[in-house]
Design a protein around this motif. Structure first.
Motif, PDB file in Angstrom:
ATOM      1  N   TRP A 448       0.866  -1.180   0.000  1.00 41.70           N
ATOM      2  CA  TRP A 448       0.000   0.000   0.000  1.00 41.70           C
ATOM      3  C   TRP A 448       0.901   1.228   0.000  1.00 41.70           C
ATOM      4  O   TRP A 448       1.678   1.461   0.932  1.00 41.70           O
ATOM      5  N   ASN A 458      -3.873   7.377  -8.862  1.00 37.62           N
ATOM      6  CA  ASN A 458      -2.965   6.421  -8.213  1.00 37.62           C
ATOM      7  C   ASN A 458      -1.960   7.069  -7.266  1.00 37.62           C
ATOM      8  O   ASN A 458      -0.927   6.480  -6.958  1.00 37.62           O
ATOM      9  N   CYS A 461      -2.230   3.923  -3.795  1.00 38.12           N
ATOM     10  CA  CYS A 461      -2.548   2.748  -4.604  1.00 38.12           C
ATOM     11  C   CYS A 461      -2.053   1.468  -3.936  1.00 38.12           C
ATOM     12  O   CYS A 461      -1.133   1.490  -3.121  1.00 38.12           O
ATOM     13  N   PHE A 472      -5.323  -1.382  -7.655  1.00 39.88           N
ATOM     14  CA  PHE A 472      -6.285  -0.285  -7.706  1.00 39.88           C
ATOM     15  C   PHE A 472      -5.624   0.938  -7.100  1.00 39.88           C
ATOM     16  O   PHE A 472      -4.583   0.844  -6.436  1.00 39.88           O
ATOM     17  N   TYR A 507      -9.979   2.903   1.765  1.00 41.30           N
ATOM     18  CA  TYR A 507     -10.447   1.808   0.935  1.00 41.30           C
ATOM     19  C   TYR A 507     -10.464   0.490   1.714  1.00 41.30           C
ATOM     20  O   TYR A 507      -9.736   0.320   2.706  1.00 41.30           O
ATOM     21  N   LYS A 510     -10.177  -4.620  -1.290  1.00 44.76           N
ATOM     22  CA  LYS A 510     -10.697  -4.954  -2.617  1.00 44.76           C
ATOM     23  C   LYS A 510     -10.797  -3.730  -3.524  1.00 44.76           C
ATOM     24  O   LYS A 510     -11.168  -3.855  -4.693  1.00 44.76           O
ATOM     25  N   GLY A 511     -10.510  -2.548  -2.981  1.00 41.35           N
ATOM     26  CA  GLY A 511     -10.577  -1.333  -3.780  1.00 41.35           C
ATOM     27  C   GLY A 511     -11.856  -0.555  -3.652  1.00 41.35           C
ATOM     28  O   GLY A 511     -12.058   0.428  -4.374  1.00 41.35           O
ATOM     29  N   ARG A 513     -14.103   2.187  -2.149  1.00 43.41           N
ATOM     30  CA  ARG A 513     -13.939   3.424  -1.388  1.00 43.41           C
ATOM     31  C   ARG A 513     -14.906   3.392  -0.215  1.00 43.41           C
ATOM     32  O   ARG A 513     -16.130   3.258  -0.400  1.00 43.41           O
TER      33      ARG A 513
END
Length: 631
Positions: A448, A458, A461, A472, A507, A510-511, A513
């Protein structure tokens, strides 16, 4: 000449002209349109017109040596630690006991707990061997006499050898920490290294002092010298002092430290960047009176952790010209770091690094027969633009590709164990990152990132650690210097995997938000009985619940937190603080709900703890190589 021959010669001339246009003759200093034969191997001399990183020809890893010997150990060198037996008085005749589950323990191991009072015959305290946790509350401990406790592993119904003992005096004060005094001349502490210095299986401490210091971003005179003091973790006894002297600028970027066992004798070495010794300001080189000590000799030195005596030293990565690193002041040339990595999977290597924002170099050494032997050098000085200035304020090491050897995460790029570049995101410099199994449903590890430089997307990301592929990222622009810290921890069991925060971004792994308030992004620790991690706050700890912090009741943490690590008792983490001339080690007394192998025996976690003593790591906490959150 007949007409046919004239046409033919004209055609030949046209073809020759076209070929010449596509493949012009080499011009003076340019070197032709194709790389010279030695471009890929060795650092070819640059022409007068080349100003790095603008080169006529680029090359990846020109110093790679396929025959480099990466180590010497036949089996993996690792610390041999004891049970970390812990006894914490709770009051009213109760004592909390905790001990380590070791990775060498059989899976079905259980434990019997014993108490000896005033030197008397030990008495077993539990009716049945304890198999669910590695802690116990003795609710009948005599308060008027000293007592000691130990455990015996039980394997297939038979007791094994007893652990070391944990002792308490008569009428012990109710405190959630153990402490020992620092030397009287210490005025503030910069950081603390944790390792077994004398081979007794107990973690000892290397205290770097004083606190404070300057930053390369602002040129100024050198105003002191850092010292490293060794302390026995069992008795608190002062062991030795290493004084860097006045020829080393007093700031964290000039004085990285790593404490690890490099030669397999179970006694950690202390690795530092140093120079020729100057005992006083008057003996300091004149350059230190006005700005950075850029003309001082530079060395990587390794000291014996048991005695504090120097074992060996080698030249640090050479400065050459200040401008080579990206400025005229010495700011970028003065970014130094240290790390350790098992490049061959068995032998710990020490990594000396220079450069963050432009040119970057790493030298790898192993300590063999008490001499530092160079293994390889990695450099980006001939690499294309996307590989420039990718450094971060710390280095992470671990086996990201499953080959049994450690790779090096140097900011936004990865270096393979053999010194070759593995991948690069090209996103640039960031202040912080976390690596581990952040998403248990995704194969391997993830990283991360938050990036300090502006990006249209990004800027925060999640990246596949093996390939560098972005899984992601933030889908909106970030400003320059907007993102300075991040967080990766399991806060909410409703979301699979760890929650990830960076600046205003929050997040799931899993991406997705996540809505609502973004959690804090500072130090954290495993403290209570669940796998969720708690935030370290001013004076205590707090759980994240309903978009706010809920303090852990009955807990008062005093002092500045210098380390978070599992160094005593069961798998929950200790907080090492400095306050009023003391080093304190706070441990939880909340009864555990499960048991886990000592976190310090996890390679990634151990590496993170070791690297906490250099760079900007005061807000970062260690991660495990396996998913450690709620299922």
């Amino acid at each position: 000449m007949n007409r046919t021959l004239a046409v033919f010669l004209s055609l030949v001339g046209a073809i020759a002209s076209l070929a010449a246009a596509q493949n012009p003759r080499p011009r003076g200093g340019f070197g032709g349109t194709r790389p010279p034969a030695d471009n890929e191997r060795g650092l070819r001399p640059l022409t007068a017109e080349e100003i790095p990183p603008n080169l006529n020809f680029y090359a990846m890893d020109p110093l790679y040596d396929p025959n480099a010997v990466l180590g010497w150990a036949e089996t993996r060198i690792e610390e041999r630690i004891n049970r970390g037996m812990l006894a914490q008085p709770l009051g009213d005749g109760k004592v909390y006991l905790g001990w380590r589950l070791l990775k060498s323990d059989p899976q079905d191991v259980a434990f019997n707990v014993y108490r000896s009072t005033a030197g008397g015959t030990p008495v077993r305290l539990n009716e049945q061997p304890l198999a669910a946790t590695t802690d116990f509350i003795d609710d009948k401990a005599p308060q008027d006499r000293p007592s000691s406790w130990f455990v015996k592993p039980v394997v297939e119904g038979r007791e094994q050898d007893a652990s070391e003992v944990a002792e308490l005096p008569a009428d012990p004060p109710v405190r959630q920490c153990r402490s020992f005094s620092l030397k009287d001349d210490i005025r503030g502490v910069a950081t603390v290294g944790i390792a077994d210095l004398d081979g007794d299986g107990v973690y000892d401490f290397v205290v770097k002092h004083p606190g404070g210091g300057k930053d390369p971003g602002r040129a100024g005179p050198n105003r002191g010298s850092y010292k490293y003091d060794g302390y026995n973790g069992k008795t608190g006894q002062f062991l030795w002092r290493i004084d860097l002297g006045w020829n080393v600028d007093m700031g964290i970027w000039w004085t990285p430290m790593v404490v690890r066992d490099l030669d397999g004798d179970n006694r950690a070495e202390v690795c530092v960047r140093t120079s020729t010794y100057a005992a006083t300001q008057d003996e300091m080189l004149p350059s230190g009176r006005a700005g950075f000590l850029l003309d001082a000799p530079e060395y990587l030195a390794v000291y014996d952790g048991a005695t504090g005596q120097e074992i060996d030293r080698v030249p640090w990565i050479e400065l050459c010209k200040v401008q080579d690193w990206g400025d005229n002041t010495g700011n970028r040339a003065s970014r130094h770091m240290l790390a350790t990595a098992y490049l061959d999977g068995r032998t710990p290597a020490i990594l000396a690094a220079r450069g963050t924002y432009g040119m970057m170099k790493i030298d790898a050494y192993v300590l063999q027969n008490r001499k530092l032997r160079k293994v390889w050098r990695w450099t980006n000085e001939r690499a294309p633009f996307m590989y420039q200035g990718q450094g971060q304020h710390t280095i992470k090491t671990g086996d990201i590709d499953g080959d049994g050897c450690d790779e090096i995460i140097n900011g936004s790029l990865a270096i393979d164990h053999d010194g070759r570049t593995l991948w690069c995101t090209g996103l640039g410099h960031g202040d912080a990152s976390y690596m581990g199994d952040l998403d248990p449903d995704h194969p391997g590890w993830e990283i991360w990132y938050i990036i300090e430089e502006p990006h249209p997307r990004n800027g925060a990301c999640l990246v596949d650690a093996r390939t560098g592929r972005i899984l992601f990222g933030a889908d909106e622009p970030t400003r320059d210097n907007e993102l300075s810290n991040c967080m990766a921890a399991d806060l909410d069991p409703a979301h699979p995997g760890l929650e990830l925060a960076g600046g205003r971004f929050y997040y799931s792994s899993k991406g997705t938000r996540l809505p609502g308030r973004v959690p804090p992004q500072g130090l954290m620790a495993w403290w209570d009985a669940d796998p969720l991690r708690e935030f370290i706050t001013r004076g205590g700890l707090a759980r994240w619940s309903d978009e706010s912090l809920s303090p852990v009741e009955g807990l008062r943490i005093e002092g500045y937190v210098v380390q978070v690590a599992d160094i005593l008792g069961d798998w929950r983490e200790e907080l090492v603080t400095v306050v009023a001339g003391e080093l304190r080690i706070y441990s939880t007394t909340i009864p555990a709900a499960d048991r886990r192998i000592c976190l310090m025996q996890d390679p990634l976690y151990r590496s993170d703890v070791a690297h906490h003593t250099m760079g900007y790591t005061n807000r970062l906490y260690p991660m495990t190589s396996y998913y450690s959150g709620t299922k």
